[in-house]
Design an enzyme around this catalytic site. Structure first.
Site: not given
Ligand code: CAP
Ligand code: MG
Length: 415
Positions: A150, A152, A176, A178-179, A268-269, A301, A308, A338, A340, A360, A363
């Site tokens: 991060k 992202k 990993k 980021d999406e 990733h979703r 995920h 969060k 994953s 928060g 995961q 932050g």
């Molecule tokens: C988490 C994350 C993931 C989320 C996706 C983000 O980062 O990389 O994409 O977990 O949500 O971009 O927020 P943090 P989910 O660890 O910094 O929060 O896993 O519910 O699909």
């Molecule tokens: Mg992400």
């Protein structure tokens, strides 16, 4: 006209073993629940809005049947011949297509799909599954850890590789993408892959632990195939796909490609919450988990229950159970928790998931007061403490990285 729809309502009908069964939550708009149910079954099988002058008996046999109406929930049995073998887009165009747009319904939510073995048998499912992923990483008896560098996006390939090195040497198993990190002008895919894989070798040598990289190959399908091949050429074990934005057809193609390339798929979703979050309308994420497992992702995920992103603990636990339960020939999928997360929340996560989970923290690692390396150590220390049944506070007395993480975040549940 409404009597036509009532022909699709057969309460008390006993579904055949090879029929696919859907549970819908229905909110009619100006029609009876019975007629609304009939409309859902009609529109998702053979019907349309009016009676037809020609309806041969053979086609009558393909009619879906509403066999249960219980409050706002209906259950519909679908003859298996309605569905093409192995074709997920066609399945969803049937049971999750036009039905959501019908004016006779105020809201509709597809809550569950029960797939018969006659449908499931056409899918490979996960190539590796939980045991296979554990074998790839040589980790048997603890949760796996992952981190997303991060911010992202924004790092160049060298900066990104340095964050990856610090995370891996600090004790993280999986770095990993980021999406929304793919191949932007400031960090082209090939360059990032090459730089990160170079430091992966260094991290393995320094730690004596197996390390791997969840490389986001999300793109147009032909490009994803090219990127997957590059990942395999670099000797990595995983690709990551944003399965909702990439689409089911692409995921089915990449599953075949990854079979040949010996690559595990991290799902990733992102975008799922556009249609899973509203309790009255859309599709339950549990249906997405089942379909992703059918197609054959290895990790997916599922939320945290404490972080969060939306998703109550019991829902999240339910998704993790769908990943791991016995399901015909299909291997179990590694649930990923994953969103928060930070060391202070690890006991909650492990209480909810047990050991078979990939934790995961983005932050929650890179926001550590002493940076990524210390953040990685703090995450592993929180897992070690929980596995030993020691409170984080006690363990932090002689683990400085964990102590500093708790000083910053405590047990905060971020919004
Ligand atoms: C988490 C994350 C993931 C989320 C996706 C983000 O980062 O990389 O994409 O977990 O949500 O971009 O927020 P943090 P989910 O660890 O910094 O929060 O896993 O519910 O699909
Ligand atoms: Mg992400």
């Amino acid at each position: 006209m409404s009597e036509w729809y009532l022909e699709f309502v057969r309460t008390g009908y006993e579904p055949k073993e090879n029929e696919l069964v859907c549970t819908f939550r229905v909110e009619p708009d100006g029609v009876s629940m019975e007629e609304a149910a009939g409309r859902v079954a009609s529109e998702s099988s053979v019907g349309t809005w009016t009676t037809l002058t020609k309806l041969p008996n053979r086609i009558r046999d393909l009619m879906a049947k509403v066999f249960e109406i219980d409050g706002d929930l209906i259950r519909v049995a679908y003859p298996i011949d309605l569905f093409e073998e192995g074709n997920i887009p066609q399945l969803l165009s049937s049971i999750a297509g036009n039905v959501f747009g019908m004016r006779a319904l105020k809201n509709l939510r597809l809550e569950d799909v029960e797939f018969p073995e006659e449908y499931v048998k056409h899918f490979k499912g996960p190539q590796f599954g939980i045991d296979g992923v554990r074998r790839r990483l040589k980790i048997r008896d603890r949760p796996l850890t992952a981190t997303v560098p991060k911010p992202k996006v924004g790092f160049d390939a060298d900066e990104y590789a340095e964050v990856a090195l610090n995370a891996w040497t600090g004790g993280i198993d999986l770095v990993k993408d980021d999406e929304n990190l793919t191949s932007q002008s400031f960090i082209r895919f090939e360059k990032r892959l090459e730089k990160v894989m170079k430091v992966r070798d260094r991290a393995e040598n320094e730690t004596g632990e197996k390390k791997s990289y969840l490389v986001n190959i999300t793109a147009e399908c032909e490009e994803m195939k090219r990127r997957a091949k590059l990942v395999a050429d670099h000797g990595n074990e995983f690709v990551m796909v944003d399965i909702i934005t990439a689409g089911w057809s692409a995921l089915q193609t990449i599953r075949e490609v990854c079979e040949d390339l010996d690559l595990a798929i991290h799902a990733h979703r992102a975008m799922h919450a556009a249609f899973t979050r509203n309790p009255k309308h859309g599709i339950s994420f549990g249906v997405i988990v089942k379909i992703a497992r059918l197609v054959g992702v290895d990790n997916i995920h599922v939320g945290t229950g404490v972080g969060k992103m939306a998703g109550k603990a019991e829902e999240v636990k339910g998704y993790a159970d769908l990943c791991r339960k016995e399901w015909f020939h299909l291997k179990p999928v590694f649930p990923v928790s994953s969103g928060g997360l930070h060391p202070g929340l690890i006991p909650d996560v492990m209480k909810l998931f047990g050991k078979d989970v990939i934790i995961q923290a983005g932050g929650g690692v890179h926001g550590h007061p002493d940076g990524t390396y210390a953040g990685a150590k703090a995450l592993r220390q929180a897992i070690d403490a929980t596995l030993k049944g020691i409170s984080l506070e006690e363990y932090a007395e002689d683990h400085e990285e964990l102590r500093k993480a708790l000083e910053k975040w405590g047990h905060l549940k971020p919004k």
